[in-house]
Scaffold this motif. Structure first.
Motif, PDB file in Angstrom:
ATOM      1  N   LEU A 153       0.834  -1.213   0.000  1.00  0.00           N
ATOM      2  CA  LEU A 153       0.000   0.000   0.000  1.00  0.00           C
ATOM      3  C   LEU A 153       0.863   1.255   0.000  1.00  0.00           C
ATOM      4  O   LEU A 153       0.568   2.218  -0.713  1.00  0.00           O
ATOM      5  N   ALA A 154       1.941   1.246   0.773  1.00  0.00           N
ATOM      6  CA  ALA A 154       2.853   2.395   0.803  1.00  0.00           C
ATOM      7  C   ALA A 154       3.470   2.620  -0.572  1.00  0.00           C
ATOM      8  O   ALA A 154       3.608   3.765  -1.022  1.00  0.00           O
ATOM      9  N   ALA A 155       3.836   1.541  -1.261  1.00  0.00           N
ATOM     10  CA  ALA A 155       4.407   1.661  -2.607  1.00  0.00           C
ATOM     11  C   ALA A 155       3.373   2.227  -3.578  1.00  0.00           C
ATOM     12  O   ALA A 155       3.704   3.062  -4.433  1.00  0.00           O
ATOM     13  N   LEU A 156       2.125   1.791  -3.471  1.00  0.00           N
ATOM     14  CA  LEU A 156       1.062   2.331  -4.322  1.00  0.00           C
ATOM     15  C   LEU A 156       0.886   3.822  -4.062  1.00  0.00           C
ATOM     16  O   LEU A 156       0.753   4.611  -5.002  1.00  0.00           O
ATOM     17  N   ASP A 157       0.879   4.209  -2.787  1.00  0.00           N
ATOM     18  CA  ASP A 157       0.738   5.623  -2.444  1.00  0.00           C
ATOM     19  C   ASP A 157       1.893   6.443  -3.017  1.00  0.00           C
ATOM     20  O   ASP A 157       1.683   7.534  -3.554  1.00  0.00           O
ATOM     21  N   SER A 158       3.116   5.920  -2.914  1.00  0.00           N
ATOM     22  CA  SER A 158       4.287   6.628  -3.440  1.00  0.00           C
ATOM     23  C   SER A 158       4.182   6.840  -4.941  1.00  0.00           C
ATOM     24  O   SER A 158       4.641   7.843  -5.467  1.00  0.00           O
ATOM     25  N   ALA A 159       3.560   5.878  -5.625  1.00  0.00           N
ATOM     26  CA  ALA A 159       3.395   5.960  -7.074  1.00  0.00           C
ATOM     27  C   ALA A 159       2.135   6.731  -7.465  1.00  0.00           C
ATOM     28  O   ALA A 159       1.858   6.910  -8.651  1.00  0.00           O
ATOM     29  N   GLY A 160       1.345   7.157  -6.466  1.00  0.00           N
ATOM     30  CA  GLY A 160       0.105   7.880  -6.757  1.00  0.00           C
ATOM     31  C   GLY A 160      -0.948   7.005  -7.389  1.00  0.00           C
ATOM     32  O   GLY A 160      -1.771   7.490  -8.160  1.00  0.00           O
ATOM     33  N   GLN A 161      -0.956   5.721  -7.063  1.00  0.00           N
ATOM     34  CA  GLN A 161      -1.907   4.787  -7.669  1.00  0.00           C
ATOM     35  C   GLN A 161      -3.018   4.410  -6.700  1.00  0.00           C
ATOM     36  O   GLN A 161      -2.787   4.252  -5.500  1.00  0.00           O
ATOM     37  N   LYS A 162      -4.205   4.256  -7.257  1.00  0.00           N
ATOM     38  CA  LYS A 162      -5.364   3.760  -6.507  1.00  0.00           C
ATOM     39  C   LYS A 162      -5.580   2.313  -6.910  1.00  0.00           C
ATOM     40  O   LYS A 162      -5.564   1.971  -8.087  1.00  0.00           O
ATOM     41  N   ALA A 163      -5.805   1.454  -5.890  1.00  0.00           N
ATOM     42  CA  ALA A 163      -5.977   0.034  -6.162  1.00  0.00           C
ATOM     43  C   ALA A 163      -7.263  -0.499  -5.556  1.00  0.00           C
ATOM     44  O   ALA A 163      -7.724  -0.044  -4.514  1.00  0.00           O
ATOM     45  N   VAL A 164      -7.804  -1.505  -6.246  1.00  0.00           N
ATOM     46  CA  VAL A 164      -8.789  -2.400  -5.664  1.00  0.00           C
ATOM     47  C   VAL A 164      -7.996  -3.636  -5.279  1.00  0.00           C
ATOM     48  O   VAL A 164      -7.222  -4.157  -6.089  1.00  0.00           O
ATOM     49  N   LEU A 165      -8.166  -4.092  -4.036  1.00  0.00           N
ATOM     50  CA  LEU A 165      -7.437  -5.247  -3.533  1.00  0.00           C
ATOM     51  C   LEU A 165      -8.457  -6.321  -3.181  1.00  0.00           C
ATOM     52  O   LEU A 165      -9.223  -6.157  -2.222  1.00  0.00           O
ATOM     53  N   VAL A 166      -8.508  -7.394  -3.958  1.00  0.00           N
ATOM     54  CA  VAL A 166      -9.508  -8.440  -3.749  1.00  0.00           C
ATOM     55  C   VAL A 166      -8.873  -9.562  -2.935  1.00  0.00           C
ATOM     56  O   VAL A 166      -7.868 -10.143  -3.346  1.00  0.00           O
ATOM     57  N   THR A 167      -9.477  -9.847  -1.792  1.00  0.00           N
ATOM     58  CA  THR A 167      -8.883 -10.798  -0.861  1.00  0.00           C
ATOM     59  C   THR A 167      -9.960 -11.545  -0.099  1.00  0.00           C
ATOM     60  O   THR A 167     -11.080 -11.699  -0.588  1.00  0.00           O
ATOM     61  N   HIS A 168      -9.641 -11.950   1.104  1.00  0.00           N
ATOM     62  CA  HIS A 168     -10.491 -12.836   1.900  1.00  0.00           C
ATOM     63  C   HIS A 168     -10.841 -12.192   3.241  1.00  0.00           C
ATOM     64  O   HIS A 168     -10.146 -11.287   3.707  1.00  0.00           O
ATOM     65  N   GLN A 169     -11.886 -12.703   3.863  1.00  0.00           N
ATOM     66  CA  GLN A 169     -12.351 -12.168   5.140  1.00  0.00           C
ATOM     67  C   GLN A 169     -11.233 -12.129   6.174  1.00  0.00           C
ATOM     68  O   GLN A 169     -11.053 -11.119   6.848  1.00  0.00           O
ATOM     69  N   VAL A 170     -10.456 -13.224   6.312  1.00  0.00           N
ATOM     70  CA  VAL A 170      -9.430 -13.260   7.363  1.00  0.00           C
ATOM     71  C   VAL A 170      -8.383 -12.171   7.153  1.00  0.00           C
ATOM     72  O   VAL A 170      -7.919 -11.559   8.118  1.00  0.00           O
ATOM     73  N   ASN A 171      -8.024 -11.903   5.918  1.00  0.00           N
ATOM     74  CA  ASN A 171      -7.032 -10.875   5.619  1.00  0.00           C
ATOM     75  C   ASN A 171      -7.567  -9.486   5.963  1.00  0.00           C
ATOM     76  O   ASN A 171      -6.858  -8.664   6.545  1.00  0.00           O
ATOM     77  N   ILE A 172      -8.816  -9.233   5.588  1.00  0.00           N
ATOM     78  CA  ILE A 172      -9.418  -7.928   5.853  1.00  0.00           C
ATOM     79  C   ILE A 172      -9.580  -7.714   7.356  1.00  0.00           C
ATOM     80  O   ILE A 172      -9.275  -6.635   7.874  1.00  0.00           O
ATOM     81  N   THR A 173     -10.015  -8.746   8.053  1.00  0.00           N
ATOM     82  CA  THR A 173     -10.190  -8.638   9.498  1.00  0.00           C
ATOM     83  C   THR A 173      -8.852  -8.392  10.192  1.00  0.00           C
ATOM     84  O   THR A 173      -8.757  -7.561  11.103  1.00  0.00           O
ATOM     85  N   ALA A 174      -7.797  -9.070   9.749  1.00  0.00           N
ATOM     86  CA  ALA A 174      -6.470  -8.874  10.346  1.00  0.00           C
ATOM     87  C   ALA A 174      -5.982  -7.442  10.148  1.00  0.00           C
ATOM     88  O   ALA A 174      -5.341  -6.873  11.024  1.00  0.00           O
ATOM     89  N   LEU A 175      -6.302  -6.857   9.008  1.00  0.00           N
ATOM     90  CA  LEU A 175      -5.823  -5.517   8.681  1.00  0.00           C
ATOM     91  C   LEU A 175      -6.679  -4.409   9.297  1.00  0.00           C
ATOM     92  O   LEU A 175      -6.170  -3.355   9.663  1.00  0.00           O
TER      93      LEU A 175
END
Length: 188
Positions: free
Chosen positions: A136-158
């Motif tokens: 995410l930090a690398a995306l921000d540095s590049a000025g990019q917006k992302a959709v990140l498709v993942t799983h419930q456990v990953n989202i809950t952990a974050l």
């Protein structure tokens, strides 16, 4: 009508009146620079993966239902209708996430191992979450917006949020490098 009921009806009507504004605020936040869209894959009935799971072999995995495929297409339509410009779509390598990402049709899709499910191996949670934060930090540095498709456990952990299938959690990195929740877009 008793005063309690009157107040309850008034409170409920105020909440329902506020819902369109809250939804609009979420779309405004989704369009904002520095906000990323962290999405749980669309509806794939069941929990976890079968014992014979093999990465890259969809026949051994829990996959999207037809309802899930329709859900992913509708979410992509909503993103386009609300003018959410996306530079890249990053996805877990699980088939249900890859298919969701493809069906959104909002940008080029790239596999990202940091988004892979750790449901069966919770020992990788901290490392994967740290790798995702760095991405995410690398995306921000590049000025990019992302959709990140993942799983419930990953989202809950974050984020400490337990999302529904197809739900989008809007996230931003704070000045301290920590992930902040900026809003939610629930599936229809």
């Amino acid at each position: 009508m008793p005063a309690f009921i009157t107040r309850l009806v008034l409170l409920a009507s105020m909440l329902f009146a506020a819902l369109p504004a809250l939804a609009q605020d979420a779309w405004e936040q989704a369009r904002a620079p520095g906000t990323h869209l962290l999405m749980r894959h669309a509806l794939a009935p069941g929990t976890g993966d079968p014992a014979n799971f093999v990465l890259g072999d969809c026949a051994t995995q829990r996959i999207l239902s037809e309802t899930g495929r329709q859900q992913a297409r509708r979410i992509g339509e909503r993103l386009r209708a609300n003018n959410v410009a996306v530079d890249t779509v990053l996805t877990s390598r699980w088939c249900r996430s890859v298919e969701t990402a493809d069906l959104l049709s909002v940008g080029p899709v790239t596999p990202e191992p940091a988004l892979d499910s750790f449901f069966q191996n919770r020992q990788t949670a901290a490392d994967q979450t740290a790798a995702l934060t760095a991405r995410l930090a690398a995306l921000d540095s590049a000025g990019q917006k992302a959709v990140l498709v993942t799983h419930q456990v990953n989202i809950t952990a974050l984020t400490d949020i337990f999302p529904a299938s197809g739900e989008i959690v809007l996230i931003r990195l704070g000045p301290d490098g920590q992930v902040r929740v900026a809003g939610r877009i629930r599936p229809e």
